[in-house]
Design a protein around this motif. Structure first.
Motif, mmCIF file in Angstrom:
data_model
loop_
_atom_site.group_PDB
_atom_site.id
_atom_site.type_symbol
_atom_site.label_atom_id
_atom_site.label_comp_id
_atom_site.label_asym_id
_atom_site.label_seq_id
_atom_site.Cartn_x
_atom_site.Cartn_y
_atom_site.Cartn_z
ATOM 1 N N ILE A 944 0.864 -1.188 0.000
ATOM 2 C CA ILE A 944 0.000 0.000 0.000
ATOM 3 C C ILE A 944 0.894 1.229 0.000
ATOM 4 O O ILE A 944 1.808 1.337 0.835
ATOM 5 C CB ILE A 944 -0.931 0.010 1.235
ATOM 6 C CG1 ILE A 944 -1.863 -1.202 1.196
ATOM 7 C CG2 ILE A 944 -1.737 1.302 1.294
ATOM 8 C CD1 ILE A 944 -2.724 -1.335 2.442
ATOM 9 N N SER A 945 0.673 2.136 -0.926
ATOM 10 C CA SER A 945 1.523 3.322 -1.002
ATOM 11 C C SER A 945 1.029 4.443 -0.104
ATOM 12 O O SER A 945 1.828 5.291 0.320
ATOM 13 C CB SER A 945 1.606 3.827 -2.447
ATOM 14 O OG SER A 945 0.312 4.148 -2.950
ATOM 15 N N ARG A 946 -0.274 4.462 0.204
ATOM 16 C CA ARG A 946 -0.783 5.525 1.080
ATOM 17 C C ARG A 946 -2.085 5.081 1.734
ATOM 18 O O ARG A 946 -2.950 4.493 1.095
ATOM 19 C CB ARG A 946 -1.030 6.815 0.290
ATOM 20 C CG ARG A 946 -1.480 8.005 1.146
ATOM 21 C CD ARG A 946 -1.529 9.281 0.302
ATOM 22 N NE ARG A 946 -1.843 10.442 1.110
ATOM 23 C CZ ARG A 946 -3.080 10.953 1.249
ATOM 24 N NH1 ARG A 946 -4.090 10.380 0.618
ATOM 25 N NH2 ARG A 946 -3.282 12.012 1.993
ATOM 26 N N LEU A 947 -2.222 5.372 3.039
ATOM 27 C CA LEU A 947 -3.450 5.101 3.771
ATOM 28 C C LEU A 947 -3.675 6.239 4.757
ATOM 29 O O LEU A 947 -2.850 6.476 5.636
ATOM 30 C CB LEU A 947 -3.378 3.764 4.511
ATOM 31 C CG LEU A 947 -4.568 3.458 5.440
ATOM 32 C CD1 LEU A 947 -5.880 3.420 4.651
ATOM 33 C CD2 LEU A 947 -4.350 2.144 6.189
ATOM 34 N N ARG A 948 -4.788 6.917 4.578
ATOM 35 C CA ARG A 948 -5.170 8.008 5.477
ATOM 36 C C ARG A 948 -6.567 7.736 6.001
ATOM 37 O O ARG A 948 -7.473 7.385 5.237
ATOM 38 C CB ARG A 948 -5.148 9.355 4.756
ATOM 39 C CG ARG A 948 -5.640 10.541 5.590
ATOM 40 C CD ARG A 948 -5.541 11.837 4.804
ATOM 41 N NE ARG A 948 -6.097 12.956 5.533
ATOM 42 C CZ ARG A 948 -7.366 13.411 5.405
ATOM 43 N NH1 ARG A 948 -8.194 12.788 4.556
ATOM 44 N NH2 ARG A 948 -7.781 14.434 6.112
ATOM 45 N N ILE A 949 -6.736 7.853 7.307
ATOM 46 C CA ILE A 949 -8.058 7.734 7.913
ATOM 47 C C ILE A 949 -8.447 9.100 8.465
ATOM 48 O O ILE A 949 -7.577 9.871 8.890
ATOM 49 C CB ILE A 949 -8.074 6.656 9.015
ATOM 50 C CG1 ILE A 949 -6.999 6.937 10.066
ATOM 51 C CG2 ILE A 949 -7.891 5.273 8.429
ATOM 52 C CD1 ILE A 949 -7.002 5.971 11.226
ATOM 53 N N PHE A 950 -9.727 9.396 8.461
ATOM 54 C CA PHE A 950 -10.130 10.747 8.851
ATOM 55 C C PHE A 950 -11.541 10.755 9.422
ATOM 56 O O PHE A 950 -12.339 9.839 9.209
ATOM 57 C CB PHE A 950 -10.057 11.701 7.655
ATOM 58 C CG PHE A 950 -11.004 11.349 6.529
ATOM 59 C CD1 PHE A 950 -12.301 11.834 6.503
ATOM 60 C CD2 PHE A 950 -10.584 10.522 5.493
ATOM 61 C CE1 PHE A 950 -13.163 11.509 5.475
ATOM 62 C CE2 PHE A 950 -11.438 10.186 4.461
ATOM 63 C CZ PHE A 950 -12.743 10.681 4.449
ATOM 64 N N ALA A 951 -11.817 11.825 10.141
ATOM 65 C CA ALA A 951 -13.166 12.135 10.614
ATOM 66 C C ALA A 951 -13.473 13.549 10.158
ATOM 67 O O ALA A 951 -12.602 14.437 10.194
ATOM 68 C CB ALA A 951 -13.243 12.040 12.136
ATOM 69 N N THR A 952 -14.697 13.766 9.717
ATOM 70 C CA THR A 952 -15.058 15.088 9.204
ATOM 71 C C THR A 952 -16.479 15.450 9.592
ATOM 72 O O THR A 952 -17.326 14.567 9.797
ATOM 73 C CB THR A 952 -14.910 15.140 7.664
ATOM 74 O OG1 THR A 952 -15.158 16.464 7.194
ATOM 75 C CG2 THR A 952 -15.883 14.200 6.987
ATOM 76 N N SER A 953 -16.729 16.737 9.685
ATOM 77 C CA SER A 953 -18.069 17.241 9.990
ATOM 78 C C SER A 953 -18.382 18.398 9.065
ATOM 79 O O SER A 953 -17.542 19.287 8.865
ATOM 80 C CB SER A 953 -18.157 17.694 11.447
ATOM 81 O OG SER A 953 -19.413 18.308 11.700
ATOM 82 N N GLN A 954 -19.568 18.386 8.498
ATOM 83 C CA GLN A 954 -20.044 19.470 7.642
ATOM 84 C C GLN A 954 -21.071 20.279 8.414
ATOM 85 O O GLN A 954 -22.019 19.730 8.970
ATOM 86 C CB GLN A 954 -20.691 18.897 6.359
ATOM 87 C CG GLN A 954 -20.988 19.931 5.291
ATOM 88 C CD GLN A 954 -19.738 20.367 4.545
ATOM 89 O OE1 GLN A 954 -18.685 19.759 4.695
ATOM 90 N NE2 GLN A 954 -19.849 21.418 3.749
ATOM 91 N N ASN A 955 -20.852 21.605 8.447
ATOM 92 C CA ASN A 955 -21.767 22.501 9.156
ATOM 93 C C ASN A 955 -21.846 22.156 10.637
ATOM 94 O O ASN A 955 -22.911 21.894 11.184
ATOM 95 C CB ASN A 955 -23.164 22.463 8.517
ATOM 96 C CG ASN A 955 -24.086 23.537 9.060
ATOM 97 O OD1 ASN A 955 -23.636 24.509 9.666
ATOM 98 N ND2 ASN A 955 -25.368 23.351 8.853
ATOM 99 N N LEU A 956 -20.691 22.165 11.284
ATOM 100 C CA LEU A 956 -20.626 21.779 12.690
ATOM 101 C C LEU A 956 -21.382 22.765 13.575
ATOM 102 O O LEU A 956 -22.096 22.366 14.500
ATOM 103 C CB LEU A 956 -19.175 21.669 13.142
ATOM 104 C CG LEU A 956 -18.945 21.118 14.546
ATOM 105 C CD1 LEU A 956 -19.521 19.713 14.662
ATOM 106 C CD2 LEU A 956 -17.451 21.103 14.870
ATOM 107 N N PHE A 957 -21.235 24.058 13.314
ATOM 108 C CA PHE A 957 -22.020 25.033 14.060
ATOM 109 C C PHE A 957 -22.166 26.298 13.225
ATOM 110 O O PHE A 957 -21.376 26.576 12.321
ATOM 111 C CB PHE A 957 -21.392 25.366 15.419
ATOM 112 C CG PHE A 957 -20.177 26.255 15.334
ATOM 113 C CD1 PHE A 957 -20.299 27.648 15.275
ATOM 114 C CD2 PHE A 957 -18.905 25.718 15.325
ATOM 115 C CE1 PHE A 957 -19.186 28.463 15.196
ATOM 116 C CE2 PHE A 957 -17.788 26.534 15.250
ATOM 117 C CZ PHE A 957 -17.936 27.911 15.192
#
Length: 1004
Positions: A944-957
């Motif tokens: 595997i050349s790249r692995l990114r994990i993430f958490a995201t929120s749209q319109n948090l406040f």
């Protein structure tokens, strides 16, 4: 002689062997900016299939002939080629493609170095859009481009409204033109955000290259292509849920009963109250809304050689609505490829296939009903019966509305481009491209049969019923093609560089629809066919379509001298079948001066880049109904002569302007671009003045002429948008691990109606019994609120006795007071004032991006201020039994609470006034994401050349002043289609949502 010949042959053999002898080359590939090693870089011997990739330390080893060329390719970076030339060690520094995108922009029918551009063109990297959990790229553009306002909705599969440098039209549409890989379109809901490599926005008159399509600006989307090297596989996924971002608290049982005793005395004590009501409080939002599931999967494969390249992707999106039964799913397949047939001839293709399924809801009725439903009526009982809100004198039960309606819209779309590029000479390029956009839509809506008796409701009575089941089916198809042909001359003469483009384009659009309605269709979905319904009861059938064509001739010239002095010019002659006067001319002229390239700037250390530019031009807008200028007649109409003889003939149905022509926009743009401290701080500032003339508007005609509307559409209005934009971006690093960037943009815009030229003020924005609440007239912004001026609350009878007569509702203690503007002793329509507009004076955004080691954090903010919102949901009263907001219930005038701000009750007769107008200013955290990239040494064994994990929120406040659900409102009419005159009114609007999701980015 024989010996000499043998010697020559031997030398040749030795030379050939030396040329083709394989030698081992080793090296390291690093990032040109940070110096960090790059893992998984494709290294290919040009012209062959021999290749390898860099390891976890950024190192590579490959066998190649001494006279060969190595090609280095990496996703997100610029491809670099290096001749081997007997080298055994080759170290490469790859430049980020983001830097390349900043240098090269798409300007329509070609590209240009940013430093040579004389117009206002903004570019957004596709990776910035892909990280946001939204369906459309335009929604992800919010706050990223100065002067571009994006108004989104929480409704799945909705198209955000985009305004580039203000609203430039009322009746001909204010949306920009979208160009996707050369395909012209008005709808980009089929585009997968992960497929986008860049978005370029033409904001000024440079959009004149698109003639009658460019008046509202142009958004050019470029999707990904393959690169030289072995196959690269990417998988991007995220999943989460959406919820109501801001919930307006409604009155509870006690607050509602107290209000109803004032609004409809005796209602609670009536004999039929007990069987209908419950002792507690019904949370209608809790009963009808939900946390909605969101999921997005994207997989792509790309690669290629110097002969051909390819990019293939597949995307599956699930974006459900927060209203129960509201679901949307979309599948997209894309293929982009280039084939170098020879050194001079290249074949390119782009193809996108999309299928979407949208389970819609009756938006206006449903959301209005949720807001108004009485909190003392149950939503649904344990035995499956519905609370009978209509029997209470209230709106229909919204839960019943959505459960007894099944609407499904199936959309299939094919969008593609096939092009040939031929370079007969080094300086000449010939290009021909055929672009098409084919849509097949099948929609059906089924209404279940139900009665108002005890088999459906908790109690019989009321008026909410569907006597007969009903099925409506519609088929809507369209075909749109554009054939472009261009020739580009690109030559350098000493310090002069000249690029001349000439082209011809033809376009055709055809659509057709057919629909039908039948009643008493069986309830089983397997039997939802019109043929199974009863054609004798209220059968409705319709069919129609549209057809228009365009033909265009265009040219553009860009000249640069010494990389310092820039000149450009564009001319386009457009023909459109939508007007009786077929052809019009559109143009742009521009100039620029790159001051930082002057000799007197060489030794200074302040400016890394400094450029002045300006442009002026005229653009067009033909986005009107195809037959708007065509006079039609009704046949077989009866007419009696004086002698009583009955004759059938034809009659003109309406009055139309047969000389109707397109709206034209003249725009001046003056800008400065700058870079400081080795371009760590960059930005630009613009002033613009955009005037629209010959705009379409309504003009009244004498009623004696027989037109039922007593008005017709003609070119009799003028609008102006004047403003300024500024953007700043700072990028730097601290130490070897911490990197950060900060960007901000701000725009000021003043919209004014500067001349109706015989046209009448346009009324719009209907709010129940209050009628229209917006007015478009000279000297004011488009769709300004035009209402009475509320001055306070009557506190005693003496104030009531001294007040002017109110022609809307009787003056009373606890009621609203209004200003008698014309001092005639009465309150009526002549006392209305202009009280602001939905259009913000200022809007923009800022973003922060930082990374430390393997962690990254990104935050995007967006907001506006200086605009107003009309709280239409609060103003519109269906009946006294409608629910009220908790805040109003607490603050309204009563004998024990003599409020000076809120009246005792709001009735159907309460007129439109400033009481219902609130500030529309807000600042929203549009997107927040936190990611972690797994160290490469941990991925080596899995290849595997790249692995990114993430958490995201749209319109948090959202920080806002508005008391309603959302300060971000699209102008929609009751049919859920764009209506600019209804903008800024919250009535039955789908509210803004908040989304939380988790995901990963994986690359092999």
């Amino acid at each position: 002689m024989f010996t000499s010949l043998c010697g020559a042959v031997l030398v040749c053999i030795l030379f050939v062997n030396a040329s083709f002898a394989q030698q081992n080359i080793r090296g390291t590939v690093t990032d040109a900016t940070s110096g960090e090693t790059l893992i998984g870089v494709s290294v290919l011997v040009k012209g062959t299939t021999t290749g390898t990739q860099t390891d976890v330390n950024g190192m590579f080893s490959i066998n190649a002939p001494a006279n060969s060329t190595l090609s280095f390719t990496y996703v997100g970076y610029t491809t670099q080629e290096v001749a081997v030339s007997n080298q055994t060690t080759i170290n490469i520094r790859l430049a980020s493609a983001a830097t390349q995108l900043a240098q090269v922009v798409v300007i329509g029918y070609g590209t240009q170095r940013r430093r040579d551009v004389t117009g206002s063109v903004a570019t957004v990297n596709g990776d910035e859009l892909a990280r946001q959990p939204v369906q459309t790229p335009t929604q992800a553009l919010q706050g990223k481009v100065a002067g571009v306002q994006v108004i989104s909705s929480g409704q799945p599969n909705s198209q955000p409204q985009v305004r580039i440098r203000g609203t430039g039209s009322v009746l001909a549409g204010a949306e920009p033109l979208y160009v996707v890989d050369g395909v012209l379109t008005d709808d980009i809901r089929n585009i997968n955000n992960a497929d986008i490599i860049s978005v370029d926005v033409l904001k000024d008159a440079s959009a004149a290259i698109y003639g009658v399509r460019g008046a509202n600006g142009v958004v050019i989307i470029t999707t990904r292509k393959g690169k030289i090297g072995p196959p690269v596989v990417r998988y991007d996924a995220n999943s989460g849920f959406s919820q109501l971002a801001n919930k307006v608290k409604m009155a509870n049982r006690d607050q509602y009963v107290a209000y109803l005793n004032d609004a409809d005395p005796g209602k609670i004590k009536s004999s039929d109250a007990a069987p209908l009501t419950i002792p507690g409080t019904t949370d209608w939002y809790g009963a009808v809304l939900r946390n909605a599931f969101y999921m997005n999967h994207n997989v792509s494969v790309s690669g290629g050689s110097d002969k051909s390249d390819y990019f293939v992707s597949a995307n599956y999106l699930t974006n459900n609505g927060i209203i129960q039964t509201n679901n949307f799913q979309r599948f997209t397949l894309r293929e982009n490829s280039d084939i170098n047939i020879s050194d001079k001839l290249k074949l390119s293709s782009q193809l996108s296939l999309t299928r979407g399924a949208d389970r819609a809801v009756p938006l206006g009725d449903t959301y209005n009903s949720i807001y108004r439903a009485a909190p003392i009526i149950p939503a649904e009982t344990a035995n499956g019966l519905y609370g009978n809100t209509s029997a209470w004198g209230n709106v229909g039960n919204p839960l019943l509305q959505i459960n007894k309606t099944n609407t499904l819209n199936i959309g299939n779309r094919v969008q593609g481009n096939l092009a040939l590029d031929y370079n007969p000479l080094k300086f000449l390029k010939l290009h021909t491209a055929f672009n098409d956009d084919v849509v097949f839509n099948n929609n059906r809506s089924y209404l279940y049969q139900y009665n108002n008796d005890a088999s459906t409701f908790t109690i019989a009575g009321g008026n909410q019923r569907q006597t007969n089941s009903s099925l409506t089916a519609e088929q809507n198809n369209s075909y749109h093609y554009v054939w472009d042909n261009t020739a580009t001359y690109d030559q350098t003469f000493g310090e002069s560089h000249l690029v001349v483009l000439g082209g011809y384009s033809m376009e055709k659009f055809r659509s057709s629809f057919i629909n039908g309605t039948r009643v008493n269709v069986p309830a089983s979905p397997d039997e939802w066919f019109l043929s199974l319904g009863d054609p004798s009861l209220n059968a409705l059938d319709a069919n129609g379509g549209d057809l228009y064509t365009r033909q265009s001739f265009f040219t553009r010239a860009n000249y640069s001298f010494g990389g310092k002095y820039l000149l450009s010019g564009t001319f386009r002659r457009d023909g459109s079948s939508r007007f009786s006067t077929r052809y019009g001319n559109f143009y742009t002229v521009g100039a620029g001066w790159v001051i930082s390239e002057e000799s007197f700037m060489k030794n200074q250390k302040i400016f890394s880049n400094l450029k002045l530019r300006g442009s002026y031009g005229e653009l067009g807008n033909d986005n009107i109904g195809t037959g708007l200028y065509v006079v039609t007649a009704a046949i077989n109409q009866p007419y009696y002569f004086n002698n009583g003889t009955l004759t059938y003939g034809s009659v003109i149905q309406d009055i139309k302007d047969t000389n109707l022509k397109w709206e034209t926009t003249n725009q001046l743009d003056l800008g400065i671009e700058y870079g400081f401290l080795n371009n760590r701080l960059t930005g630009e500032a613009d002033y613009y003045n955009k005037k629209v003339k010959n705009a379409l508007t309504y003009v009244s005609i004498p009623g004696i002429l027989g037109d039922p509307d007593n008005q017709y559409v003609t070119n009799a209005a003028s609008y102006k948008n004047e403003g300024a934009e500024v953007s700043l971006n700072w990028s730097d690093k601290v130490g070897p691990k911490f990197k950060y960037s900060i960007g901000a943009n701000l725009a000021y815009n003043k919209n004014t109606v500067i001349g109706l030229n015989g046209g009448q003020a346009l009324q719009g924005g209907g709010v129940g019994g209050q009628g229209n609440v917006t007015r478009t007239d000279n000297g004011h912004p488009i769709a300004s609120f035009y209402v009475l001026q509320a001055t306070g609350i009557f506190q005693n009878q003496a104030q009531v006795n001294a007040a002017p007569t109110n022609t809307y509702e009787a003056n009373k203690v606890g009621g609203l007071m209004y200003a008698d503007i014309n001092h005639d002793g009465k309150i009526d329509a002549n006392d209305r004032i202009y009280a602001g507009s939905y259009q913000p004076k200022f809007f923009g955004g800022f973003n922060v991006s930082m990374s430390y080691g393997d962690f990254d954090l990104n935050a995007d903010f967006y907001g506006n201020w200086g605009n107003k919102i009309y709280n239409g949901k609060k103003a519109y009263r269906y009946s006294p039994e409608d629910n009220i907001e908790s805040n109003y219930a607490n603050n309204r005038w009563t004998t024990s609470n003599p409020s000076t701000t809120d009246p005792n009750v709001i009735t159907q007769s309460t007129p439109a006034s400033t009481y219902f107008i609130e500030s529309g200013a807000f600042l929203r955290l549009n997107n927040l994401s936190l990611g972690y990239t797994v160290p490469s040494e941990l991925l080596k064994r899995a290849k595997i050349s790249r692995l990114r994990i993430f958490a995201t929120s749209q319109n948090l406040f959202t920080a806002k002043r508005y008391s309603g659900f959302s300060p971000e409102l699209q102008g929609l009419d009751p049919n859920n289609t764009t209506n600019i005159l209804s903008s800024g009114i919250e009535l039955g609007t789908y509210p803004t949502i908040r989304t939380f999701s988790f995901g990963l980015n994986l690359q092999f």
